[in-house]
Design a protein around this motif. Structure first.
Motif, PDB file in Angstrom:
ATOM      1  N   SER A  55      47.395 -24.062  30.664  1.00 13.19           N
ATOM      2  CA  SER A  55      48.826 -23.902  30.924  1.00 13.19           C
ATOM      3  C   SER A  55      49.548 -23.399  29.673  1.00 13.19           C
ATOM      4  CB  SER A  55      49.423 -25.239  31.381  1.00 13.19           C
ATOM      5  OG  SER A  55      50.798 -25.137  31.548  1.00 13.19           O
ATOM      6  N   ALA A  56      49.177 -23.942  28.529  1.00 15.39           N
ATOM      7  CA  ALA A  56      49.788 -23.500  27.269  1.00 15.39           C
ATOM      8  C   ALA A  56      49.430 -22.040  26.983  1.00 15.39           C
ATOM      9  CB  ALA A  56      49.331 -24.401  26.119  1.00 15.39           C
ATOM     10  N   TYR A  57      48.176 -21.648  27.250  1.00 19.54           N
ATOM     11  CA  TYR A  57      47.776 -20.248  27.069  1.00 19.54           C
ATOM     12  C   TYR A  57      48.604 -19.333  27.966  1.00 19.54           C
ATOM     13  CZ  TYR A  57      43.572 -21.314  24.305  1.00 19.54           C
ATOM     14  OH  TYR A  57      42.703 -21.714  23.330  1.00 19.54           O
ATOM     15  N   ARG A  58      48.762 -19.752  29.224  1.00 18.83           N
ATOM     16  CA  ARG A  58      49.547 -18.945  30.158  1.00 18.83           C
ATOM     17  C   ARG A  58      50.978 -18.782  29.658  1.00 18.83           C
ATOM     18  NH1 ARG A  58      47.125 -21.964  35.289  1.00 18.83           N
ATOM     19  NH2 ARG A  58      45.351 -20.593  35.695  1.00 18.83           N
ATOM     20  N   SER A  59      51.546 -19.858  29.160  1.00 18.60           N
ATOM     21  CA  SER A  59      52.906 -19.809  28.643  1.00 18.60           C
ATOM     22  C   SER A  59      52.997 -18.852  27.455  1.00 18.60           C
ATOM     23  CB  SER A  59      53.344 -21.218  28.222  1.00 18.60           C
ATOM     24  OG  SER A  59      54.596 -21.186  27.611  1.00 18.60           O
ATOM     25  N   THR A  60      52.024 -18.924  26.568  1.00 20.73           N
ATOM     26  CA  THR A  60      52.001 -18.046  25.398  1.00 20.73           C
ATOM     27  C   THR A  60      51.857 -16.590  25.816  1.00 20.73           C
ATOM     28  OG1 THR A  60      51.028 -19.806  24.059  1.00 20.73           O
ATOM     29  CG2 THR A  60      50.804 -17.565  23.228  1.00 20.73           C
ATOM     30  N   VAL A  61      50.991 -16.339  26.777  1.00 20.43           N
ATOM     31  CA  VAL A  61      50.814 -14.972  27.263  1.00 20.43           C
ATOM     32  C   VAL A  61      52.118 -14.467  27.874  1.00 20.43           C
ATOM     33  CG1 VAL A  61      49.656 -13.586  29.042  1.00 20.43           C
ATOM     34  CG2 VAL A  61      48.322 -15.105  27.581  1.00 20.43           C
ATOM     35  N   GLY A  62      52.799 -15.321  28.631  1.00 16.09           N
ATOM     36  CA  GLY A  62      54.086 -14.933  29.211  1.00 16.09           C
ATOM     37  C   GLY A  62      55.099 -14.575  28.141  1.00 16.09           C
ATOM     38  N   GLU A 105      59.665  -8.822  15.694  1.00 16.90           N
ATOM     39  CA  GLU A 105      58.484  -9.198  14.914  1.00 16.90           C
ATOM     40  C   GLU A 105      58.467 -10.709  14.683  1.00 16.90           C
ATOM     41  OE1 GLU A 105      56.060  -7.075  14.151  1.00 16.90           O
ATOM     42  OE2 GLU A 105      54.909  -8.662  13.230  1.00 16.90           O
ATOM     43  N   VAL A 106      59.634 -11.293  14.442  1.00 17.61           N
ATOM     44  CA  VAL A 106      59.729 -12.750  14.258  1.00 17.61           C
ATOM     45  C   VAL A 106      59.314 -13.456  15.554  1.00 17.61           C
ATOM     46  CG1 VAL A 106      61.352 -14.657  13.930  1.00 17.61           C
ATOM     47  CG2 VAL A 106      61.445 -12.669  12.418  1.00 17.61           C
ATOM     48  N   GLU A 107      59.790 -12.952  16.693  1.00 16.94           N
ATOM     49  CA  GLU A 107      59.416 -13.550  17.975  1.00 16.94           C
ATOM     50  C   GLU A 107      57.911 -13.431  18.202  1.00 16.94           C
ATOM     51  OE1 GLU A 107      61.674 -12.547  21.506  1.00 16.94           O
ATOM     52  OE2 GLU A 107      63.428 -12.110  20.269  1.00 16.94           O
ATOM     53  N   LEU A 108      57.346 -12.286  17.893  1.00 18.31           N
ATOM     54  CA  LEU A 108      55.920 -12.074  18.059  1.00 18.31           C
ATOM     55  C   LEU A 108      55.122 -12.996  17.146  1.00 18.31           C
ATOM     56  CD1 LEU A 108      53.655 -10.490  19.403  1.00 18.31           C
ATOM     57  CD2 LEU A 108      53.904  -8.757  17.619  1.00 18.31           C
ATOM     58  N   SER A 109      55.573 -13.150  15.935  1.00 18.35           N
ATOM     59  CA  SER A 109      54.899 -14.044  14.989  1.00 18.35           C
ATOM     60  C   SER A 109      54.935 -15.479  15.500  1.00 18.35           C
ATOM     61  CB  SER A 109      55.574 -13.936  13.622  1.00 18.35           C
ATOM     62  OG  SER A 109      55.015 -14.861  12.733  1.00 18.35           O
ATOM     63  N   SER A 110      56.054 -15.875  16.067  1.00 15.88           N
ATOM     64  CA  SER A 110      56.183 -17.222  16.626  1.00 15.88           C
ATOM     65  C   SER A 110      55.207 -17.426  17.778  1.00 15.88           C
ATOM     66  CB  SER A 110      57.618 -17.440  17.103  1.00 15.88           C
ATOM     67  OG  SER A 110      57.739 -18.647  17.786  1.00 15.88           O
ATOM     68  N   ALA A 111      55.083 -16.417  18.624  1.00 15.08           N
ATOM     69  CA  ALA A 111      54.152 -16.504  19.747  1.00 15.08           C
ATOM     70  C   ALA A 111      52.713 -16.587  19.252  1.00 15.08           C
ATOM     71  CB  ALA A 111      54.337 -15.306  20.671  1.00 15.08           C
ATOM     72  N   ARG A 112      52.390 -15.810  18.222  1.00 21.17           N
ATOM     73  CA  ARG A 112      51.027 -15.867  17.659  1.00 21.17           C
ATOM     74  C   ARG A 112      50.742 -17.241  17.074  1.00 21.17           C
ATOM     75  NH1 ARG A 112      51.420 -10.133  14.745  1.00 21.17           N
ATOM     76  NH2 ARG A 112      50.655  -8.836  16.434  1.00 21.17           N
ATOM     77  N   SER A 113      51.722 -17.807  16.393  1.00 26.49           N
ATOM     78  CA  SER A 113      51.537 -19.138  15.807  1.00 26.49           C
ATOM     79  C   SER A 113      51.289 -20.173  16.904  1.00 26.49           C
ATOM     80  CB  SER A 113      52.771 -19.540  14.998  1.00 26.49           C
ATOM     81  OG  SER A 113      52.939 -18.684  13.902  1.00 26.49           O
ATOM     82  N   ALA A 114      52.043 -20.070  17.971  1.00 28.23           N
ATOM     83  CA  ALA A 114      51.861 -21.014  19.081  1.00 28.23           C
ATOM     84  C   ALA A 114      50.459 -20.878  19.669  1.00 28.23           C
ATOM     85  CB  ALA A 114      52.923 -20.764  20.152  1.00 28.23           C
ATOM     86  N   LEU A 115      49.978 -19.655  19.781  1.00 22.56           N
ATOM     87  CA  LEU A 115      48.646 -19.414  20.301  1.00 22.56           C
ATOM     88  C   LEU A 115      47.587 -19.985  19.362  1.00 22.56           C
ATOM     89  CD1 LEU A 115      46.853 -18.142  22.464  1.00 22.56           C
ATOM     90  CD2 LEU A 115      46.972 -15.997  21.185  1.00 22.56           C
ATOM     91  N   GLU A 116      47.752 -19.791  18.075  1.00 26.82           N
ATOM     92  CA  GLU A 116      46.799 -20.306  17.095  1.00 26.82           C
ATOM     93  C   GLU A 116      46.755 -21.824  17.115  1.00 26.82           C
ATOM     94  OE1 GLU A 116      45.015 -17.014  16.302  1.00 26.82           O
ATOM     95  OE2 GLU A 116      44.463 -18.855  15.257  1.00 26.82           O
ATOM     96  N   GLU A 117      47.895 -22.468  17.329  1.00 29.85           N
ATOM     97  CA  GLU A 117      47.936 -23.919  17.389  1.00 29.85           C
ATOM     98  C   GLU A 117      47.144 -24.430  18.580  1.00 29.85           C
ATOM     99  OE1 GLU A 117      51.915 -25.429  17.335  1.00 29.85           O
ATOM    100  OE2 GLU A 117      52.406 -24.393  15.496  1.00 29.85           O
ATOM    101  N   LEU A 118      47.164 -23.676  19.658  1.00 27.93           N
ATOM    102  CA  LEU A 118      46.439 -24.083  20.855  1.00 27.93           C
ATOM    103  C   LEU A 118      44.932 -23.950  20.691  1.00 27.93           C
ATOM    104  CD1 LEU A 118      48.740 -22.517  23.564  1.00 27.93           C
ATOM    105  CD2 LEU A 118      48.475 -24.945  23.004  1.00 27.93           C
ATOM    106  N   ARG A 119      44.521 -23.022  19.862  1.00 31.94           N
ATOM    107  CA  ARG A 119      43.085 -22.820  19.675  1.00 31.94           C
ATOM    108  C   ARG A 119      42.548 -23.942  18.831  1.00 31.94           C
ATOM    109  NH1 ARG A 119      42.970 -16.333  18.701  1.00 31.94           N
ATOM    110  NH2 ARG A 119      43.534 -15.806  20.802  1.00 31.94           N
TER     111      ARG A 119
END
Length: 119
Positions: A55-62, A105-119
């Motif tokens: 679910s978290a991955y799906r949210s990050t992808v969205g 770019e800031v928004e994208l970086s935030s999304a990448r960070s959220a994805l990395e936290e999930l991994r």
């Protein structure tokens, strides 16, 4: 008379012993069932954790899809405005585009960070 009473008591003891063996078997079956239920609970917990991760991955992808859509809009706007404006407005557009790109770019970086936290 005493012999018959002894025989009755022996029969009672035999019946009670058989009943006790039955209880022992049921206790063993109950223990086995408890182990199986414990394993199932553990598997269910693992599946729930995996579902939460998914679910978290799906949210990050969205979120990333939204950021990409915004970047595409910025690029399309730039192409359209370039077609309408002359070279004199180029410097102003670049400053505006740079500011928009930085925000995205800031928004994208935030999304990448959220994805990395999930991994």
């Amino acid at each position: 008379d005493v012999t018959s009473r002894l025989d009755e008591k022996d029969a009672e003891i035999s019946a009670l012993s058989a009943k006790l063996r039955g209880y022992g078997e049921k206790d063993s079956q109950y223990s086995d069932m408890q182990r199986v239920v414990g394993k199932q609970a553990k598997a269910l917990g693992k599946m729930q954790r995996l579902e939460d991760k998914l679910s978290a991955y799906r949210s990050t992808v969205g979120m990333q899809e939204k950021v990409i859509a915004k970047l595409e809009a910025v690029i399309e706007d730039k192409i359209r405005s370039d077609a309408r404006r002359g070279p004199a407005a180029w410097a102003k557009m670049e400053v505006e585009d740079k500011a928009r790109a930085d925000r995205l770019e800031v928004e994208l970086s935030s999304a990448r960070s959220a994805l990395e936290e999930l991994r």
